[in-house]
Design an enzyme around this catalytic site. Structure first.
Site: not given
Length: 363
Positions: A143, A147, A174, A167-168, A153, A140
């Protein structure tokens, strides 16, 4: 600061607040608006159901005409007994979805630190399934870490999420490895609650139709509650059905979308390398203890960074097979070596007179 099992750990972890390098969770208050909308919807629908359906039933069904008025108090008590525990479980799962960190890559772990431009490129370990076309490990650039498998990410959360599903915004979080069970159970209890409200509240709608003296506010809110419950029932049931299918196929939503739009003109396939069979896939989501499957307890085992797949199982089987073959080989070797010279059975073991057509001269 060393990460715990799921990286930065829980929302309530005080060590996260002491580390200034950590991104503050819930630092954008305006993103709580979807959460407040969900809370308002749950509160409104629950209040309508209790005030305009359960209360008239518990009052003896005086507002109901026959045959709806028969055993109305008993029906109201039974429905209340079912509605309250299911709604409480729904709220618990919803809070756990919001407060539980889905998991991130641990900090200060050398095997996940990515040296941008400085260090030499490292090949992916044999346990990793997801690598670049060159065979190098995925990393990533935001970051600065390598990974693990199934890690992605999230630009909203600004971090890499272990076994990221999606993602909610409705939970301002997430959905990933550490909170996917809570999210799955949230959908389950939403489906149960919405279906229960829709089918049981139908008699209150019928009451409003039959009773011409029903006040307008009661009539409006009863019809509004039934319509809202029916809409949510269809919507949430379809979404929950998708996640049941994803669970049985050992896929996340991201993996499903990737397989639905294959690159390089490949054909669609929904086979997953992480497929452990039906029971194994269910345990990977709901945990090993069957008695806790429908409770927000007993999360699945693992660290969210390594996953069992066909190759890892094959490696274990080969290792076990080597042990079996080694034991069999040693046993066979001992049999082939035979008894030592001087043993009474040595001659009979390696020389049979009848086999060569000879007879004992002294019978």
């Amino acid at each position: 600061m060393d990460g715990d099992k799921f990286g930065s750990g829980s929302l309530l972890d005080p060590s996260s607040a002491l580390d200034p390098s950590k991104r503050a969770r819930f630092g954008e208050p305006h993103k709580f608006l979807p959460v407040l909308f969900v809370v308002f919807t749950i509160s409104s629908l629950g209040s309508i159901y209790l005030c305009f359906h359960i209360v008239p039933l518990l009052a003896g069904g005086g507002a109901f005409q026959a045959p709806l008025g028969q055993n109305a108090e008993h029906r109201g008590l039974v429905q209340l007994t079912v509605f309250v525990p299911v709604t409480v479980m729904l709220l618990i799962c919803y809070v756990r979805c919001i407060l539980t960190h889905p998991g991130e890559i641990p900090d200060n772990d050398a095997k996940w630190e990515y040296m941008h431009g400085g260090g030499k490129l490292t090949a992916a370990p044999l346990s990793l399934q997801e690598v670049k076309k060159s065979g190098e490990r995925r990393h990533c650039k935001w970051c600065g870490k390598y990974k693990p498998d199934r890690c992605h990410h999230c630009r909203v959360c600004k971090t890499c999420i272990l076994k990221m599903d999606h993602h909610c915004p409705w939970i301002y979080n997430c959905v990933g490895f550490a909170n996917y069970k809570y999210f799955f159970l949230l959908l389950f209890y939403c489906v149960v609650d919405c279906h229960f409200i829709t089918w049981t509240m139908a008699e209150s709608v019928q009451r409003c139709v039959y009773n011409v003296d029903t006040p307008f506010l009661t009539l409006f809110l009863t019809f509004f509650g039934e319509t809202l419950a029916l809409f949510l029932t269809v919507l949430v049931t379809m979404f929950f059905g998708l996640h049941i299918w994803l669970m049985t196929k050992a896929m996340t939503t991201i993996e499903f979308c990737e397989k639905s739009t294959p690159k390089d003109g490949g054909s669609k396939t929904y086979d997953s390398v992480y497929d452990l069979g039906f029971c194994g896939n269910v345990r990977a989501v709901l945990g090993n203890n069957v008695f806790f499957w429908f409770l927000p307890l007993s999360l699945p085992e693992g660290d969210g960074m390594t996953f069992v797949c066909d190759e890892t199982r094959l490696t274990k089987d080969m290792e076990n097979g080597k042990g079996i073959r080694r034991k069999t080989h040693q046993k066979t070797q001992r049999n082939r070596d035979g008894p030592a010279f001087g043993d009474e059975s040595f001659g009979s073991a390696y020389f049979d007179p009848e086999l060569f057509g000879t007879r004992n001269p002294n019978p």
